[in-house]
Design a protein around this motif. Structure first.
Motif: not given
Length: 122
Positions: A1-3, A31-37, A92-107, A109-112
């Motif tokens: 869960q992400l908040q 890896v934690i990403g930040w996105f915005r819409q 602004y949203y945060c999202a998480a993906r398992r692994g170590v490679v940073v990326t800003m491709k929202g697809s 990320y499995g957790y939002w």
């Protein structure tokens, strides 16, 4: 869960710090990403940080103004936003993906988490 939290109303040129608290995942493996819409616009990747090695990646639109940091003990990632502009206004949203490679491709990320509103007035 992400908040995600920390959004608000700020004047142009001001600063805000967003927080993304994670639970239920092995934080160091993600890896934690930040996105915005913004209204009427597509979702945009803002930054990405590896909790494992601290590597980061930023969108050109925020380079030099935004910085992401990770507090692994608190399972929290921060987005420090400085020199804010009206065009930074978005949810602004945060999202998480398992692994170590940073990326800003929202697809990738499995957790939002739910978003937090940032509004920058001119």
């Amino acid at each position: 869960q992400l908040q995600a939290s920390g959004g608000g109303l700020v004047q142009s040129g001001g600063s805000l710090r967003l927080s993304c608290a994670a639970s239920g995942i092995t934080f160091d493996d993600y890896v934690i990403g930040w996105f915005r819409q913004a209204p009427g616009r597509e979702r945009e990747g803002v930054s990405s940080i590896s909790s494992s090695d601290g590597s980061t990646y930023y969108a050109d639109s925020v380079k030099g103004r935004f910085a992401s940091s990770s507090d692994n003990a608190r399972h929290t990632v921060y987005l420090h936003m400085n020199s804010l502009k009206p065009e930074d206004t978005a949810v602004y949203y945060c999202a998480a993906r398992r692994g170590v490679v940073v990326t800003m491709k929202g697809s990738r990320y499995g957790y939002w988490g739910r978003g937090t509103q940032v509004t920058v007035s001119s």
